[in-house]
Motif scaffolding. Structure first.
Motif, PDB file in Angstrom:
ATOM      1  N   THR A   1       3.114   5.637   4.506  1.00  0.00           N
ATOM      2  CA  THR A   1       2.734   4.779   3.380  1.00  0.00           C
ATOM      3  C   THR A   1       4.000   4.330   2.660  1.00  0.00           C
ATOM      4  O   THR A   1       5.093   4.848   2.910  1.00  0.00           O
ATOM      5  CB  THR A   1       1.843   5.548   2.388  1.00  0.00           C
ATOM      6  OG1 THR A   1       2.660   6.490   1.661  1.00  0.00           O
ATOM      7  CG2 THR A   1       0.733   6.299   3.106  1.00  0.00           C
TER       8      THR A   1
ATOM      9  N   ARG B   1       0.300   7.840   7.022  1.00  0.00           N
ATOM     10  CA  ARG B   1      -0.830   6.920   6.886  1.00  0.00           C
ATOM     11  C   ARG B   1      -2.076   7.464   7.582  1.00  0.00           C
ATOM     12  O   ARG B   1      -3.192   7.293   7.102  1.00  0.00           O
ATOM     13  CB  ARG B   1      -0.485   5.551   7.485  1.00  0.00           C
ATOM     14  CG  ARG B   1       0.447   4.709   6.631  1.00  0.00           C
ATOM     15  CD  ARG B   1       0.693   3.344   7.252  1.00  0.00           C
ATOM     16  NE  ARG B   1       1.612   2.558   6.451  1.00  0.00           N
ATOM     17  CZ  ARG B   1       1.255   1.642   5.560  1.00  0.00           C
ATOM     18  NH1 ARG B   1      -0.030   1.407   5.358  1.00  0.00           N
ATOM     19  NH2 ARG B   1       2.165   0.960   4.889  1.00  0.00           N
TER      20      ARG B   1
ATOM     21  N   ALA C   1      -7.451   8.397   6.784  1.00  0.00           N
ATOM     22  CA  ALA C   1      -6.233   7.600   6.743  1.00  0.00           C
ATOM     23  C   ALA C   1      -6.095   6.953   5.361  1.00  0.00           C
ATOM     24  O   ALA C   1      -7.088   6.721   4.658  1.00  0.00           O
ATOM     25  CB  ALA C   1      -6.274   6.527   7.827  1.00  0.00           C
ATOM     26  N   TRP C   2      -4.862   6.699   4.951  1.00  0.00           N
ATOM     27  CA  TRP C   2      -4.616   5.986   3.688  1.00  0.00           C
ATOM     28  C   TRP C   2      -4.815   4.494   3.936  1.00  0.00           C
ATOM     29  O   TRP C   2      -4.224   3.925   4.860  1.00  0.00           O
ATOM     30  CB  TRP C   2      -3.191   6.252   3.205  1.00  0.00           C
ATOM     31  CG  TRP C   2      -2.874   5.621   1.866  1.00  0.00           C
ATOM     32  CD1 TRP C   2      -3.243   6.068   0.643  1.00  0.00           C
ATOM     33  CD2 TRP C   2      -2.110   4.426   1.641  1.00  0.00           C
ATOM     34  NE1 TRP C   2      -2.768   5.237  -0.349  1.00  0.00           N
ATOM     35  CE2 TRP C   2      -2.057   4.216   0.234  1.00  0.00           C
ATOM     36  CE3 TRP C   2      -1.464   3.511   2.476  1.00  0.00           C
ATOM     37  CZ2 TRP C   2      -1.386   3.134  -0.338  1.00  0.00           C
ATOM     38  CZ3 TRP C   2      -0.791   2.436   1.901  1.00  0.00           C
ATOM     39  CH2 TRP C   2      -0.765   2.258   0.516  1.00  0.00           C
ATOM     40  N   ASP C   3      -5.665   3.872   3.122  1.00  0.00           N
ATOM     41  CA  ASP C   3      -5.985   2.450   3.330  1.00  0.00           C
ATOM     42  C   ASP C   3      -5.552   1.586   2.153  1.00  0.00           C
ATOM     43  O   ASP C   3      -6.114   0.514   1.916  1.00  0.00           O
ATOM     44  CB  ASP C   3      -7.484   2.281   3.583  1.00  0.00           C
ATOM     45  CG  ASP C   3      -8.334   2.758   2.407  1.00  0.00           C
ATOM     46  OD1 ASP C   3      -7.758   3.207   1.392  1.00  0.00           O
ATOM     47  OD2 ASP C   3      -9.583   2.675   2.501  1.00  0.00           O
TER      48      ASP C   3
END
Length: 445
Positions: A35, A41, A51-53
């Motif tokens: 990220t 991520r 997951a980081w969105d």
């Protein structure tokens, strides 16, 4: 739940990550597998960490709980904590043992809500190329605004990430700090603080005067009356070895401003009833020079997260603060990846904590949990930072900081704003003159 079916040994080996993958410090990684703040991520293999969105969307209503309808996936108690102990800190386990009938960890679905302004992402990327530790590791050079080391290589860089993370740039906050006695009785201490990074001052173009300043800070106790009258001013420096933290106090009884060089390290925190040290504020602050910092790696841990329930404006302190610990009906824990960092007191140095173990959230770089050991190596205090996303200003920060004394049974809570009106005001902009000894003299009068 998927993670409950995995063998413990498999979980352990999956959680402790090699540092070799973390130190490949290419700027492109902040747009690819990491990220903009250097977290992974991707979610985890078990599917229990997503997951980081991009984080949670902004909202004008800071206190609207986006997860109000969610129920705990399960609750960890003294009866079943051994089933989850690979994802618990030693301090959390000790709390189950200290309060077997009442302490609980309600575990909710994990949401990676952290989102910051694009300008902060850009600053972190610049720091990747320019920021560096001083030769002794106890200061910064080439640092810009926020997050010194998005892809850290060692323990000192990780603790500096916590200290340089984004907290809105400038703000004024009114909150209560509450020492809670063993029987659950308490008297809230109301505190007003002003905080500004140099680049957020209205007169920021002051040249060399701000070169080594990380932030400016003023703290005043406003209630109860028996504790009012003293004001603290701090100029926090980036290299506290070549230029120690500059601190002053105003005493209303003497009507004088005095230098306060002892406002550091393990000096008692303001109006805490002796339940935290000065460098416990914000979980850790100040010069790191008295400890050796060992970066163990990463693991998955149940940590306080997305704690909107604790910020409920209709939640009275009397319902939140119970004997021994916070009321678990209002806490929320999630499974997140954290950096594990061990700080061990150097030979010849003095501090009431002989060792500290920090667990630092990968998405926000906030210390989520910290275990404090005394000089004998005995676990003494357990700190937790309950946080949520201030969606109106894109700032992930604390709702409450807790320090549980396992020996005395007392605890301290800081940062509560439920009954304090606006609480955190990030719209404030100050002048340099608001952070001078003359300013706190004027405030005292």
């Amino acid at each position: 739940m998927t993670q409950l079916n995995l063998p413990k040994k498999l979980l352990c080996s999956a959680l402790l990550l090699s540092l070799s993958s973390a130190i490949y410090a290419s700027p492109e990684r902040l747009e690819q597998d990491l990220t903009p703040m250097g977290a992974e991520r991707a979610g985890n293999a078990a599917g229990t960490i997503p997951a980081w969105d991009g984080g949670i969307a902004p909202s004008d209503d800071r206190y609207a709980n986006p997860f109000a309808d969610e129920q705990p996936l399960f609750v960890i108690t003294a009866d079943n904590y051994t089933d989850y102990q690979d994802q618990l800190s030693e301090g959390q386990i000790a709390l189950f043992q200290r309060y077997p009938d009442s302490f609980k960890i309600p575990v909710y679905p994990t949401h990676r809500t952290a989102a910051l302004p694009d300008s902060i992402y850009a600053a972190a990327k610049r720091n990747l190329d320019n920021a560096r530790l001083t030769a002794d590791g106890n200061g910064l050079e080439g640092f810009t605004e926020a997050l010194a080391f998005p892809i850290p290589e060692n323990g000192l860089q990780v603790i500096w990430n916590h200290m340089t993370r984004y907290r809105g740039g400038a703000l004024e906050r009114t909150f209560v700090q509450v020492p809670v006695q063993t029987n659950g009785s308490f008297t809230p201490v109301r505190i007003n603080e002003k905080l500004s990074w140099p680049s957020y001052l209205k007169d920021q173009g002051e040249g060399e005067r701000h070169d080594n300043i990380l932030f400016f800070f003023v703290q005043e106790v406003t209630a109860p009356a028996r504790l009012t009258g003293n004001i603290l001013l701090v100029h926090e420096t980036m290299n506290q070895i070549t230029q120690p933290r500059q601190a002053w106090t105003y005493n209303s009884g003497q009507r004088r401003v005095r230098l306060a060089p002892n406002i550091a390290y393990d000096a008692p925190g303001t109006a805490t009833d002796g339940q935290r040290t000065t460098d416990n504020l914000d979980m850790f602050n100040g010069a790191p020079d008295r400890y050796d910092w060992n970066l163990v790696g990463k693991q998955e841990l149940y940590i306080p997260y997305n704690s909107w329930k604790l910020a409920d404006r209709n939640l009275p302190y009397s319902d939140l603060l119970h004997a021994g610990h916070l009321n678990p009906d209002h806490t929320r824990y999630e499974l997140h990846r954290v950096w594990k960092l061990e700080a061990t007191l150097k030979d010849g140095q003095r501090h009431v904590y002989g060792k500290r173990t920090f667990y630092i959230d990968e998405d926000t770089w906030q210390i989520a949990t910290v275990d404090h050991y005394d000089g004998r190596g005995e676990l003494w205090r357990v700190g937790e930072m309950h946080q949520f996303q201030y969606r109106d200003v894109q700032v992930p920060w604390a709702v409450a900081e807790t320090f549980y004394d396992l020996q005395s049974g007392r605890y301290l809570v800081g940062g509560l704003t439920n009954e304090e009106g606006i609480g955190y005001d990030f719209s404030q902009r100050f002048d340099y003159r608001d952070f001078t000894p003359q300013a706190i003299r004027r405030m005292g009068r």
